[in-house]
Design an enzyme around this catalytic site. Structure first.
Site, PDB file in Angstrom:
ATOM      1  N   LYS A 184      14.279  -6.664   4.789  1.00  0.00           N
ATOM      2  CA  LYS A 184      15.433  -5.100   4.199  1.00  0.00           C
ATOM      3  C   LYS A 184      14.628  -4.040   4.496  1.00  0.00           C
ATOM      4  O   LYS A 184      13.249  -4.295   3.125  1.00  0.00           O
ATOM      5  CB  LYS A 184      16.073  -5.194   2.646  1.00  0.00           C
ATOM      6  CG  LYS A 184      17.321  -4.768   2.299  1.00  0.00           C
ATOM      7  CD  LYS A 184      16.820  -3.057   2.919  1.00  0.00           C
ATOM      8  CE  LYS A 184      16.663  -3.059   1.083  1.00  0.00           C
ATOM      9  NZ  LYS A 184      16.639  -1.817   0.842  1.00  0.00           N
ATOM     10  N   GLU A 258       4.139  -7.205  -5.184  1.00  0.00           N
ATOM     11  CA  GLU A 258       3.002  -5.500  -5.222  1.00  0.00           C
ATOM     12  C   GLU A 258       3.609  -4.264  -6.099  1.00  0.00           C
ATOM     13  O   GLU A 258       4.219  -3.575  -5.080  1.00  0.00           O
ATOM     14  CB  GLU A 258       2.283  -5.781  -3.465  1.00  0.00           C
ATOM     15  CG  GLU A 258       1.249  -4.704  -3.542  1.00  0.00           C
ATOM     16  CD  GLU A 258       1.132  -2.900  -3.790  1.00  0.00           C
ATOM     17  OE1 GLU A 258       1.371  -2.426  -4.362  1.00  0.00           O
ATOM     18  OE2 GLU A 258       2.037  -3.006  -1.853  1.00  0.00           O
ATOM     19  N   CYS A 292       0.757   3.205  -3.820  1.00  0.00           N
ATOM     20  CA  CYS A 292       0.453   2.510  -4.816  1.00  0.00           C
ATOM     21  C   CYS A 292      -0.903   2.137  -5.673  1.00  0.00           C
ATOM     22  O   CYS A 292      -1.242   2.386  -6.982  1.00  0.00           O
ATOM     23  CB  CYS A 292       1.293   1.090  -5.047  1.00  0.00           C
ATOM     24  SG  CYS A 292       0.912   0.212  -3.555  1.00  0.00           S
ATOM     25  N   GLU A 389       3.186   6.130 -13.497  1.00  0.00           N
ATOM     26  CA  GLU A 389       3.187   6.715 -11.857  1.00  0.00           C
ATOM     27  C   GLU A 389       3.628   7.555 -11.751  1.00  0.00           C
ATOM     28  O   GLU A 389       4.938   7.680 -11.473  1.00  0.00           O
ATOM     29  CB  GLU A 389       3.182   5.306 -10.806  1.00  0.00           C
ATOM     30  CG  GLU A 389       2.999   5.956  -9.585  1.00  0.00           C
ATOM     31  CD  GLU A 389       3.514   4.022  -9.307  1.00  0.00           C
ATOM     32  OE1 GLU A 389       2.816   3.919  -7.876  1.00  0.00           O
ATOM     33  OE2 GLU A 389       4.263   3.448  -9.292  1.00  0.00           O
TER      34      GLU A 389
END
Length: 478
Positions: A184, A258, A292, A389
């Protein structure tokens, strides 16, 4: 910057990509309409133009894809590893042959500079398929027992920041180990995954081995929760990762996550300043900061703060922001209006909490989603921009005096994905690397990747490893 060094526009032609007005789902080797009839639009972040419509996958569509993958698993897993390797080698070569087309497509749909898509993403995509093709007939020698077996059907959910590369990270090891896949892609960047479906057909991959179901988060949730899935692999936000972990808890599904990061890029007083500045720029402004493992916290030794920041500001003033299809562009468009709002909010919070904001003078395009490269000084560990973040081109600068203080500040985060160390002393590199709680640590460089090297994090950055021999374990019964 002097006009003598100005760059004329050097646009890459988008005519190499032939976009259909609408795309279906890729199930059992064929494109098919969705059962719900819903369509979504994917837009170019640089211009806000609609690129194409694609299908909103439903739970029924996910079930069709899982059933196709289950049927294909018996024959695919029974193939000798050398035979599976042939398909992976073929896919890798086709990716190389179509790399220009795929790079333009990725830039259109994602907003990243064509130079990065062409020179970083696509070579790594092909390299991962080449690398895992080499492992397909050597699994008994990978250190996981003499006869490791595939798990079955892998449900894989990937993010929008590196759409094709994240696909390669997940699909290549899964297929090499004998699993079949239902993937997906992210809702804002479905196009390169749909083009990959065509590559699978071009490579003659058996039907049902790779299935692609597009849609939003509800589609991904249906995939993760499907009882016919044996393995879930997810790359994305920590918040969604926690929800997936709750869904999978109590089942027999294997899981790798992750997730986010808040990496420290640590510069000591003996570091080569110019080299460090390039690493800092690459660490936070590559792919607009949509990384990331981005080095979003700069920890600089107090004695060289002024010298380093002066050099960094001079370098930031040369960064070119604009049309992602221009080969001279350094910083492209923010991927979506939603992400731009998030970056804008956190930057405003940095100012409100007392940090000093600086950006080079640059003219942003009138249409699309844009954010100038931004530097914050006077940042403390309590600031939101130092804790959360941002996932954008925003760098927070903190200082330290001793290596022990650098370690304490670097580890003062719920994340643990990556870190960078800049020093000429090998002993200090090794000592720091041993102290830092991060999955990937770069020394005198940043954002360097290789398919033979494992990648993954600790704490709220997830668990499991992708890449290298270690990346096989997540797709094997060991």
């Amino acid at each position: 910057m002097s006009s003598a060094f100005a760059y004329a526009p050097a646009p890459e032609s988008r005519s190499v990509v032939d976009l259909a007005p609408s795309y279906g789902l890729f199930i059992d080797g064929e494109f098919a309409e969705g059962t719900g009839g819903g369509l979504r639009k994917t837009v170019s972040p640089a211009t806000e133009e609609v690129l194409a419509e694609y299908t909103q996958g439903t739970a029924e569509d996910v079930d069709r894809a899982v059933q196709a993958a289950r049927r294909a698993f018996e024959k695919w897993s029974a193939l000798p590893g050398a035979e599976r390797a042939k398909y992976l080698f073929r896919i890798a070569r086709i990716i190389q042959e179509r790399s220009r087309e795929l790079a333009v497509l990725e830039t259109l749909d994602n907003g990243k500079p064509i130079r990065e898509a062409r020179d970083a993403d696509l070579p790594l995509v092909a390299a991962h398929f080449f690398y895992y093709a080499g492992w397909a007939d050597k699994l008994g020698h990978a250190g996981f027992g003499p006869d490791p077996r595939p798990l079955g059907v892998a449900g894989q959910v990937i993010p929008w920041n590196f759409p094709l590369l994240m696909l390669a990270w997940k699909v290549a090891p899964a297929l090499a180990c004998g699993n079949t896949v239902v993937l997906k892609p992210a809702e804002t960047t479905p196009l390169s995954a749909l083009f990959f479906a065509d590559i699978c057909r071009q490579a003659g991959l058996p039907k049902g081995v790779v299935n692609i179901v597009t849609g939003d988060g509800s589609t991904g949730a249906s995939l993760v929760a499907h009882p016919g899935i044996d393995k879930v692999a997810f790359t994305g936000s920590t918040e969604v990762g926690k929800a997936i972990a709750r869904t999978v808890a109590g089942t027999d599904k294997k899981l790798t996550l992750e997730l986010g990061g808040k990496a420290a890029n640590i510069v000591f007083d003996d570091a080569p300043i110019d080299q460090a500045v390039e690493g800092i720029v690459n660490g936070i402004f590559f792919n607009q900061g949509h990384v990331c493992c981005a080095g979003s916290r700069l920890l600089v030794q107090e004695s060289i703060q002024d010298e380093l920041l002066d050099a960094l500001k001079r370098r930031m003033a040369t960064l070119r922001v604009g049309d992602p299809l221009d080969k001279n562009t350094d910083i492209g468009a923010i991927n979506s209006a939603e992400q731009l709002a998030r970056i804008t909010e956190l930057a405003a919070a940095g100012e409100a909490e007392g940090a000093e904001r600086w950006s080079p003078s640059c003219e942003l395009p009138g249409a699309g989603y844009w954010f100038a490269p931004t530097l914050f000084t006077g940042v403390t560990q309590a600031h939101r921009i130092a804790r959360e973040e941002v996932f954008g081109p925003v760098l927070s600068v903190l200082t330290f005096r001793t290596p022990q203080e650098a370690v304490a500040k670097a580890n003062n985060t719920p994340y643990g994905l990556s870190a960078g160390i800049w020093t000429e002393k090998g002993s200090r590199m090794l000592w720091m690397a041993n102290q830092l709680r991060a999955g990937v640590i770069w020394s005198n460089t940043f954002n360097k990747f290789d398919p033979a090297s494992p990648f993954g994090g600790y704490k709220e950055s997830g668990f499991g490893r992708e890449g290298g021999r270690h990346g096989l374990e997540a797709y094997l019964n060991v």
